[in-house]
Motif scaffolding. Structure first.
Motif, PDB file in Angstrom:
ATOM      1  N   ARG A  83       0.874  -0.908  -0.395  1.00  0.00           N
ATOM      2  CA  ARG A  83       0.083  -0.021  -0.219  1.00  0.00           C
ATOM      3  C   ARG A  83       0.932   1.284   0.175  1.00  0.00           C
ATOM      4  NH1 ARG A  83      -2.563  -0.045   5.140  1.00  0.00           N
ATOM      5  NH2 ARG A  83      -0.238   1.099   5.780  1.00  0.00           N
ATOM      6  N   ASP A  84       2.021   1.195   0.501  1.00  0.00           N
ATOM      7  CA  ASP A  84       2.652   2.244   1.456  1.00  0.00           C
ATOM      8  C   ASP A  84       4.196   2.840  -0.534  1.00  0.00           C
ATOM      9  OD1 ASP A  84       0.969   2.935   2.935  1.00  0.00           O
ATOM     10  OD2 ASP A  84       2.596   1.791   4.190  1.00  0.00           O
ATOM     11  N   PHE A  85       3.816   1.927  -0.839  1.00  0.00           N
ATOM     12  CA  PHE A  85       5.072   2.265  -2.228  1.00  0.00           C
ATOM     13  C   PHE A  85       4.869   1.723  -3.160  1.00  0.00           C
ATOM     14  CE2 PHE A  85       6.750   0.794   2.418  1.00  0.00           C
ATOM     15  CZ  PHE A  85       8.134   2.023   2.273  1.00  0.00           C
ATOM     16  N   ALA A  86       5.433   2.452  -4.226  1.00  0.00           N
ATOM     17  CA  ALA A  86       5.285   2.986  -5.594  1.00  0.00           C
ATOM     18  C   ALA A  86       6.736   1.956  -6.361  1.00  0.00           C
ATOM     19  CB  ALA A  86       5.294   3.809  -6.881  1.00  0.00           C
ATOM     20  N   PRO A  87       6.197   0.529  -7.117  1.00  0.00           N
ATOM     21  CA  PRO A  87       7.857  -0.026  -7.885  1.00  0.00           C
ATOM     22  C   PRO A  87       8.684   0.817  -8.648  1.00  0.00           C
ATOM     23  CG  PRO A  87       5.515  -1.784  -7.492  1.00  0.00           C
ATOM     24  CD  PRO A  87       5.187   0.127  -6.556  1.00  0.00           C
ATOM     25  N   VAL A  88       9.175   0.975  -8.824  1.00  0.00           N
ATOM     26  CA  VAL A  88      10.357   2.015  -9.457  1.00  0.00           C
ATOM     27  C   VAL A  88      11.152   0.730 -10.885  1.00  0.00           C
ATOM     28  CG1 VAL A  88      11.851   3.810  -9.751  1.00  0.00           C
ATOM     29  CG2 VAL A  88      10.257   4.106  -8.415  1.00  0.00           C
ATOM     30  N   THR A  89      12.105   0.308 -10.222  1.00  0.00           N
ATOM     31  CA  THR A  89      12.860  -0.435 -11.115  1.00  0.00           C
ATOM     32  C   THR A  89      13.289  -1.673  -9.893  1.00  0.00           C
ATOM     33  OG1 THR A  89      14.148  -0.379 -13.263  1.00  0.00           O
ATOM     34  CG2 THR A  89      14.435   0.841 -10.710  1.00  0.00           C
ATOM     35  N   LEU A  90      13.662  -2.923 -11.134  1.00  0.00           N
ATOM     36  CA  LEU A  90      14.478  -4.169 -10.466  1.00  0.00           C
ATOM     37  C   LEU A  90      16.067  -4.175 -11.017  1.00  0.00           C
ATOM     38  CD1 LEU A  90      14.593  -6.913  -9.741  1.00  0.00           C
ATOM     39  CD2 LEU A  90      13.771  -7.799 -11.129  1.00  0.00           C
ATOM     40  N   ILE A  91      16.606  -3.809 -10.352  1.00  0.00           N
ATOM     41  CA  ILE A  91      17.723  -3.266 -10.641  1.00  0.00           C
ATOM     42  C   ILE A  91      19.085  -4.377 -11.325  1.00  0.00           C
ATOM     43  CG2 ILE A  91      19.705  -2.626  -9.777  1.00  0.00           C
ATOM     44  CD1 ILE A  91      18.795  -0.516  -7.454  1.00  0.00           C
ATOM     45  N   SER A  92      18.500  -5.579 -10.165  1.00  0.00           N
ATOM     46  CA  SER A  92      19.409  -6.850 -10.319  1.00  0.00           C
ATOM     47  C   SER A  92      18.918  -7.730  -9.160  1.00  0.00           C
ATOM     48  CB  SER A  92      21.234  -6.603 -10.011  1.00  0.00           C
ATOM     49  OG  SER A  92      20.590  -6.125  -8.571  1.00  0.00           O
ATOM     50  N   PHE A 269       8.559  -4.695 -12.711  1.00  0.00           N
ATOM     51  CA  PHE A 269       8.533  -4.907 -11.527  1.00  0.00           C
ATOM     52  C   PHE A 269       7.839  -4.911 -10.701  1.00  0.00           C
ATOM     53  CE2 PHE A 269      10.849  -2.992  -7.524  1.00  0.00           C
ATOM     54  CZ  PHE A 269      11.541  -3.889  -7.648  1.00  0.00           C
ATOM     55  N   ALA A 270       6.445  -4.374 -10.802  1.00  0.00           N
ATOM     56  CA  ALA A 270       5.463  -4.482 -10.311  1.00  0.00           C
ATOM     57  C   ALA A 270       4.934  -6.557  -9.826  1.00  0.00           C
ATOM     58  CB  ALA A 270       4.351  -3.683 -10.698  1.00  0.00           C
ATOM     59  N   THR A 271       5.069  -6.228 -11.061  1.00  0.00           N
ATOM     60  CA  THR A 271       4.528  -8.097 -11.677  1.00  0.00           C
ATOM     61  C   THR A 271       5.437  -8.942 -11.132  1.00  0.00           C
ATOM     62  OG1 THR A 271       3.538  -7.360 -13.693  1.00  0.00           O
ATOM     63  CG2 THR A 271       4.219  -9.921 -13.106  1.00  0.00           C
ATOM     64  N   PHE A 272       7.095  -8.581 -11.052  1.00  0.00           N
ATOM     65  CA  PHE A 272       8.478  -9.524 -10.194  1.00  0.00           C
ATOM     66  C   PHE A 272       8.047  -9.251  -8.703  1.00  0.00           C
ATOM     67  CE2 PHE A 272      11.427  -8.992  -8.385  1.00  0.00           C
ATOM     68  CZ  PHE A 272      12.325 -10.903  -8.131  1.00  0.00           C
ATOM     69  N   TYR A 273       7.580  -8.323  -8.601  1.00  0.00           N
ATOM     70  CA  TYR A 273       7.388  -8.064  -7.197  1.00  0.00           C
ATOM     71  C   TYR A 273       5.931  -9.283  -6.416  1.00  0.00           C
ATOM     72  CZ  TYR A 273       7.073  -5.648  -2.397  1.00  0.00           C
ATOM     73  OH  TYR A 273       7.022  -5.935  -0.670  1.00  0.00           O
ATOM     74  N   ALA A 274       5.056  -8.936  -6.919  1.00  0.00           N
ATOM     75  CA  ALA A 274       3.630  -9.559  -6.561  1.00  0.00           C
ATOM     76  C   ALA A 274       3.647 -11.413  -6.430  1.00  0.00           C
ATOM     77  CB  ALA A 274       2.346  -9.067  -7.573  1.00  0.00           C
ATOM     78  N   GLY A 275       5.158 -11.166  -7.203  1.00  0.00           N
ATOM     79  CA  GLY A 275       5.208 -12.937  -7.308  1.00  0.00           C
ATOM     80  C   GLY A 275       5.896 -13.661  -6.546  1.00  0.00           C
ATOM     81  N   GLU A 276       6.860 -12.448  -5.451  1.00  0.00           N
ATOM     82  CA  GLU A 276       7.850 -12.840  -5.076  1.00  0.00           C
ATOM     83  C   GLU A 276       7.596 -12.600  -3.666  1.00  0.00           C
ATOM     84  OE1 GLU A 276      11.985 -12.560  -5.118  1.00  0.00           O
ATOM     85  OE2 GLU A 276      10.681 -13.837  -6.164  1.00  0.00           O
ATOM     86  N   LEU A 277       5.798 -11.762  -2.976  1.00  0.00           N
ATOM     87  CA  LEU A 277       5.572 -12.087  -1.610  1.00  0.00           C
ATOM     88  C   LEU A 277       4.741 -13.196  -1.658  1.00  0.00           C
ATOM     89  CD1 LEU A 277       3.742  -8.647  -1.844  1.00  0.00           C
ATOM     90  CD2 LEU A 277       5.887  -9.118  -0.271  1.00  0.00           C
TER      91      LEU A 277
END
Length: 292
Positions: A83-92, A269-277
């Motif tokens: 809720r409190d963050f906006a994904p910007v980029t997957l660095i590495s 990055f948002a899609t990647f992060y949603a899978g990481e949780l």
């Protein structure tokens, strides 16, 4: 622009953040500084950015640990990582290297699995604390190979590596950058990398998945902005980081520290992060990691 890092200067997250800061400052036309706000396993830095103005000038350099593991471990965080963050980029992305003391009678992954099956719990595996990358990589290996190590917890990877070199422990899944010197000096024996494929830095080192199909463990670094940051600002920053990660000299710097440069769009990055949780939540469950 400030890139907030929740860990001490000189560590791997801090080092990568400084490479990124230097790489994008000129193209953004403004200074980009790295600010270390250590404490609470990265939570202090994360909370600081969550409470910062959403103007694109304050971002957190987040890791799997600080922005996924902590969300699964802590039930009372003063912020919400979604809720409190906006994904910007997957660095590495970054992987670990499965290393053993030279006295261990295993010269490849298959032999290590056979040895561990023959002597359940007899091999001591060093980890940098519950919920660390070393811990997760080891637990996932144990689950998929149907073996059991005895975990020995340390306050960080450096003391664990010291004991691996001296033979006090037998096995360690170490971040690649933290074991290259010992590997090259013959102080430890490398058996495989936790990437899905071989590392360009170690082309002769097999991926564990070549022996244990489906095994893969990667950690990662990414940039998050406070929720509400304007989309054009997020797009500009992600574009600049992506461009930087394509430059040969920047890629070489990142690879030197054991990172696989990425540089993604915010949507990717948002899609990647949603899978990481959920992935990390399951790793916490099977590992039994707790904040205590």
């Amino acid at each position: 622009m400030r890139l907030i890092v929740g860990f001490a200067p000189g560590g791997s997250t801090d080092t990568a953040a400084r490479v990124v800061a230097q790489a994008i400052a000129a193209s953004l036309g403004q200074p980009v500084v790295v600010e270390n706000r250590t404490g609470a396993a990265g939570n202090l830095a994360t909370e600081h950015v969550a409470r910062s103005a959403p103007d694109g000038h304050t971002l957190v350099v987040a890791s799997l640990g600080s922005h996924a593991t902590n969300a699964a471990l802590y039930s009372d965080l003063p912020f919400d990582v979604v809720r409190d963050f906006a994904p910007v980029t997957l660095i590495s992305l970054s992987a670990c290297l499965l290393a053993v003391h030279p006295s261990v009678q295993a010269r490849n992954v298959a032999e290590l699995i056979a040895l561990a099956k023959a002597r359940p719990g007899a091999l001591n595996c060093g980890i940098a604390g519950a919920g660390s990358s070393q811990h997760f990589a080891a637990v996932l290996f144990e689950q998929q190979a149907d073996v059991r190590f005895t975990h020995v917890s340390y306050r960080g990877g450096a003391p664990a590596m010291t004991d691996l070199i001296s033979g006090q422990i037998d096995v360690m899944f170490s971040p690649t950058a933290e074991v290259l010197q010992q590997l090259q000096a013959g102080q430890v024996r490398g058996l495989g990398v936790t990437r899905q494929d071989r590392s360009p830095r170690l082309p002769d080192m097999p991926a564990i998945a070549e022996t244990l199909p489906g095994y893969q463990f990667n950690s990662w670094l990414g940039l998050f902005a406070p929720a509400g940051t304007p989309a054009p600002a997020i797009r500009r920053i992600s574009d600049e980081v992506a461009a930087a990660m394509r430059r040969p000299e920047v890629r070489a710097q990142m690879e030197q520290f054991g990172y696989q440069p990425v540089g993604s769009t915010s949507e990717e990055f948002a899609t990647f992060y949603a899978g990481e949780l959920p992935r990390v939540k399951e790793l916490v469950r099977i590992s039994g990691a707790t904040v205590n």
